[in-house]
Design an enzyme around this catalytic site. Structure first.
Site, PDB file in Angstrom:
ATOM      1  N   GLY A 288       0.820  -1.201   0.000  1.00  0.00           N
ATOM      2  CA  GLY A 288       0.000   0.000   0.000  1.00  0.00           C
ATOM      3  C   GLY A 288       0.856   1.253   0.000  1.00  0.00           C
ATOM      4  O   GLY A 288       1.891   1.327  -0.673  1.00  0.00           O
ATOM      5  N   SER A 289       0.459   2.227   0.798  1.00  0.00           N
ATOM      6  CA  SER A 289       1.061   3.563   0.695  1.00  0.00           C
ATOM      7  C   SER A 289       2.514   3.644   1.136  1.00  0.00           C
ATOM      8  O   SER A 289       3.207   4.604   0.792  1.00  0.00           O
ATOM      9  CB  SER A 289       0.229   4.564   1.498  1.00  0.00           C
ATOM     10  OG  SER A 289      -1.045   4.724   0.911  1.00  0.00           O
ATOM     11  N   THR A 290       3.023   2.665   1.913  1.00  0.00           N
ATOM     12  CA  THR A 290       4.446   2.733   2.243  1.00  0.00           C
ATOM     13  C   THR A 290       5.302   2.584   0.992  1.00  0.00           C
ATOM     14  O   THR A 290       6.436   3.072   0.938  1.00  0.00           O
ATOM     15  CB  THR A 290       4.832   1.635   3.265  1.00  0.00           C
ATOM     16  OG1 THR A 290       4.405   0.364   2.771  1.00  0.00           O
ATOM     17  CG2 THR A 290       4.197   1.899   4.611  1.00  0.00           C
TER      18      THR A 290
END
Length: 710
Positions: A288-290
Site C-alpha cells: 500500500g502507501s508505504t
C-alpha cells in the site's frame, strides 16, 4: 576278541597323539599366520568400545554480550530391562522423580531389549536423585540442551534445535555448522558387561566446542519491540505482525519481533504453521502507501516532478480500464506534490507514476531490491511478487505506483527504507556481527556491505524532508516522537484474494526513520488483518512505531531537541494503568537476585513471610516463583547463596524492580552491582533484561516507570 600286544597299543596311542599335535599345530599356525591379523581386528572390535563425545554447542549473544541462547548439561535416562530386578518396585521409585506415571515406567521396564529410553533432558539435580537410588540397570547419557534466557524473545530469528542438537530453524540453522562444533572420540577396552578393563589405556580425542555468535541485535531494543507487539496483539488481534528495527547506515538488524510467536525450547508443542514460518521473511503482502516512498524516490531522482508542481484531486482518477479512488473519497482538491505526499494522495502518486513510465519505475523497483532475496542471515526467504515488466499495463503501472499489484516482504521494505534514510545506499541486512571461537577470538567479522547506490544523497535528503511533513502535517501524526525529527509513511492495503481483494481484510503498516537529519534507526511495523474496527496504518501501526522509536532513541542516548515543531493538536501519550490484584490475593514478587535484606523487605511489603535456606548473600532461588498468586500471609521459601560460592563473581542476577520508585530501583541495582537507565516517572512497570537474567557487573538495566493509578 583278540587285543593288540601292549607295546603295539602304546605305539598306536603315541602315533595318534603326535598326529593330533601336528594337526593342532597346523591349525594354530594357520590361525596365527594366515588369519591372525583379521582375528585380532575382530577381537579388538568386540573388546574396544568407541564412544562419541559430543561437543558443547556455541552460545548466542546480543551485541552487548548478553546471553540469549546457551547450552546446559542434561542427561538421558536409560534402562536395561534385562537386569532390572523388580520392575514394579523400581518403577514406583523412578516415576515421581521423572514426573511420569508409574504405569508408563513399568511398561518400559518390562519391555524387551537392553536399551530403553525413559526420558530425555533430565536436569542434574534429578539425575543425582536417581543415582542415589542405586538401581542396577539404570544408566545415564550425558547430553546438553539449548536454554533460552528470554523464552519467546525473537523466537523466529533465533530459531531452535532438534533432539540431536542440530539447528532446525532461524540462526540456529543458518549457522549450524559454526555453532555445533566437532565431535570427539573415546576408545576404551571393556569386558562383556561393557565395563572398562582395569589397567588398560584409553584413547581420548576431545571434542571441539562450537563457535559463539555475537548478534547485531540489542536485547533492550528487542524488549521494546516485543512489548509493542504484545500491545498490538492485545488491542487488534491480527493474524500476524512484525516489528523490525535496523541501523540504516550499516544494515544491522537491532531487533526483529514477530507474532504469533512460540517457545523455542518447546517448539514441537506449537503448530508447524507458527514455528515454521517467519513472517518477517516469508510473508508476502501488498504494502500500500508505504510503497509510495519508492515512487517518490524515483520521481525526484529522475526529475519528473518538483515539490511545487500542482495537482488536483477530486477523490479519484480515471485510468485506462478503471477508476481508482483516493483513500479520502471527498478528494484533497488542489495541492502541490509536497502536499500530496503528506496527504498520501492516490491520484497524485498515480499521475507521477505514469509520468515516470514503466521502464524507469521498474529500474527503481529492482534497484531497491524488490522481487529479489535480501540475503539476510536466515534460512528461508520469499522474493515478493513483481509482475513481469513486459506484461505491465497502464492500469498496472497506476496501481503499482500506490503499492498495489506488487507484493513485498517486511525485510524487503525495511531494506529499501534504510536506503532512503542513509543517502541512497542499498545495504546488505545482517543479524550476525561476528563468529567467535569458544575462547573469545574473532573467527569471522561481518563488515557493513553496500550493494549499490540507488538514489543520490541529494534525493535522499529531499525525500526525507517530504516524509517529515507526513508525520508533522499528514497521515503519520501518530508516529510523531517528541524531541526528534521523524520521517515516515503510513500504509493501508487490502488483502488480495481470488483475483480481487478480500472484504474487510487489511494490512496496516508504518515505515519510518529518526532522527531524520542523521538517522540512527529505521523501523518497520506491519500488522496483518487487524480486528476490532481499526485497520488504518495511522491507527494501528504508527502508534507502535512511536513507542519503539521513542524508547530506542532515548536508550541510544540520542539528544532530544525540545524546540522542534510538533503536530497540530498533538497530545502526549498516556500510560496504561496497571492491572489491579484482588484484595484477598497477592502476587508473589520475584526476589531472585535480591540481597537478603531487600528480599525479605519486598516479601513483607507484598504481604508474605520469607523462610530462609542459607544465612547471607543474594537470593538464588525461590518457591513459589515470582508471579504466583498466593493468599496474603503465605510463606515463600528463599534460598540464599553467598556470591563467593556461585563461581560467577563477575555476574549478578537481575532483580525484579516492578512497583519500585526510581530511587528504590537505583539503590537496589547499585547494591547488586548494576546500573539503572530509567525513562518515564512513577513506579517501575517494565524492565529489560527481565528479572532472573544473569549480567556482568556494571551492566545497565533499562526500566520504564509509569505514574501510579489514581
Amino acid at each position: 576278541m583278540k587285543f593288540l600286544p601292549k607295546k603295539y597299543r602304546l605305539v598306536a596311542i603315541l602315533a595318534g597323539s603326535v598326529l593330533l599335535f601336528v594337526i593342532l599345530l597346523g591349525r594354530l599356525s594357520w590361525l596365527q599366520l594366515v588369519k591372525g591379523e583379521e582375528l585380532s581386528q575382530m577381537a579388538s572390535g568386540i573388546r574396544v568400545k568407541d564412544e562419541v563425545l559430543k561437543p558443547v554447542r556455541g552460545t548466542i549473544y546480543d551485541r552487548n554480550r548478553n546471553e540469549l541462547v546457551t547450552s546446559v548439561p542434561v542427561n538421558s535416562v536409560i534402562a536395561d530391562p534385562s537386569i532390572i530386578g523388580d520392575p514394579a518396585k523400581e518403577a514406583a521409585r523412578i516415576a515421581p522423580l521423572l514426573d511420569m506415571k508409574t504405569g508408563e515406567i513399568m511398561k518400559k521396564l518390562t519391555s524387551k531389549g537392553q536399551y530403553v529410553l525413559l526420558k530425555n533432558n533430565v536436569d542434574a539435580d534429578t539425575t543425582d536423585s536417581l543415582k542415589k537410588l542405586g538401581i542396577n540397570g539404570l544408566f545415564f547419557e550425558e547430553k546438553s540442551r539449548r536454554s533460552f534466557r528470554q523464552p519467546g524473545m525473537a523466537a523466529h530469528m533465533l530459531g531452535f534445535v532438534g533432539l540431536d542438537n542440530e539447528g532446525l530453524n532461524g540462526l540456529e540453522k543458518s549457522f549450524d555448522k559454526e555453532l555445533r562444533g566437532v565431535t570427539g572420540t573415546l576408545l576404551i577396552e571393556t569386558d562383556a558387561q561393557g565395563r572398562q578393563l582395569p589397567q588398560t589405556v584409553s584413547r581420548r580425542i576431545p571434542p571441539v566446542p562450537g563457535s559463539d555468535l555475537v548478534l547485531t541485535m540489542d536485547q533492550s531494543i528487542q524488549f521494546f519491540v516485543e512489548r509493542e507487539l504484545d500491545r498490538v496483539v492485545q488491542e487488534n488481534s491480527p493474524s500476524r505482525a512484525v516489528i523490525m528495527v535496523a541501523d540504516p547506515k550499516t544494515g544491522e538488524i537491532l531487533a526483529m519481533g514477530t507474532r504469533p510467536t512460540f517457545d523455542p525450547e518447546n517448539w514441537n508443542k506449537y503448530p508447524q504453521s507458527i514455528w515454521d514460518k517467519n513472517p518477517a521473511t516469508l510473508y508476502n503482502y501488498e504494502p500500500g502507501s508505504t510503497f509510495k516512498i519508492i515512487t517518490a524516490a524515483a520521481a525526484l531522482e529522475e526529475g519528473v516532478v518538483k515539490e511545487t508542481d500542482r495537482f488536483y484531486d477530486p477523490g479519484y482518477i480515471q485510468v485506462k480500464g478503471g477508476k481508482i479512488y483516493c483513500w479520502d473519497r471527498s478528494g484533497h482538491g488542489a495541492e502541490s506534490f509536497a502536499e500530496g505526499v503528506a496527504n498520501s494522495c492516490n491520484p497524485v502518486y498515480i499521475q507521477v507514476g505514469l509520468k515516470i513510465g514503466r521502464e524507469k519505475l521498474y529500474r527503481y523497483i529492482n534497484g531497491f531490491g524488490f522481487g529479489q532475496s535480501t540475503g539476510i542471515d536466515l534460512p528461508w526467504e520469499e522474493k515478493g511478487v513483481v509482475k513481469t515488466k513486459e506484461k505491465v499495463t497502464e492500469l498496472d503501472l497506476a496501481t503499482i505506483s500506490i503499492g498495489q499489484s506488487v507484493s513485498v516482504t517486511p525485510v524487503q521494505m525495511l531494506r529499501a527504507l534504510c536506503a532512503v534514510a542513509n543517502g541512497g545506499r542499498l545495504m546488505q541486512l545482517h543479524l550476525v556481527k561476528s563468529v567467535n571461537s569458544s575462547d573469545g577470538k574473532v573467527v569471522k567479522y561481518f563488515e557493513p556491505e553496500s550493494d549499490r547506490q540507488v538514489i543520490s544523497e541529494a534525493t535522499s535528503r529531499q525525500l526525507s524532508k517530504l516524509l517529515q511533513k507526513v508525520v508533522l502535517e499528514g497521515t503519520g501524526k501518530s508516529a510523531f516522537v517528541e524531541g526528534y525529527r521523524v520521517a515516515g509513511k503510513t500504509g493501508t492495503a487490502q488483502v488480495p484474494e481470488h483475483g480481487g481483494y478480500a472484504q474487510g481484510r487489511y494490512v496496516a503498516s508504518f515505515a519510518g526513520f529518526a532522527p531524520a537529519d542523521d538517522p540512527r534507526i529505521a523501523v518497520l511495523v506491519m500488522v496483518a488483518e487487524p480486528k476490532g474496527g481499526k485497520y488504518y496504518g495511522s491507527e494501528v501501526a504508527a502508534p507502535a512505531f512511536q513507542a519503539v522509536a521513542r524508547d530506542t532513541l532515548r536508550y541510544l542516548r540520542v539528544p532530544e531537541d525540545p524546540a522542534l515543531p510538533v503536530p497540530k493538536d498533538y497530545i502526549k501519550e498516556t500510560n496504561p494503568a496497571p492491572v489491579p490484584v484482588a484484595s484477598t490475593k497477592r502476587v508473589v514478587p520475584n526476589v531472585v537476585g535480591f540481597p537478603l535484606d531487600d528480599a525479605l523487605q519486598a516479601l513483607k511489603t507484598a504481604g508474605f513471610y520469607g523462610r530462609l535456606e542459607g544465612k547471607q548473600g543474594s537470593v538464588s532461588e525461590q518457591k513459589p516463583p515470582g508471579g504466583t498468586i498466593l493468599d496474603r500471609g503465605g510463606t515463600v521459601l528463599i534460598k540464599v547463596s553467598p556470591a563467593s560460592t556461585t563461581g560467577l563473581k563477575d555476574q549478578v542476577v537481575v532483580p525484579d524492580l516492578r512497583g519500585m520508585t526510581v530511587k528504590k530501583a537505583g539503590m537496589l541495582l547499585e547494591e547488586v552491582g548494576l546500573n539503572l537507565n530509567p525513562y518515564g516517572s512513577g513506579l517501575a512497570a517494565r524492565q529489560s533484561p527481565a528479572p532472573g537474567t544473569k549480567l556482568s557487573r556494571n551492566s545497565t538495566v533499562i526500566v520504564e516507570f509509569v505514574p501510579p493509578r489514581g
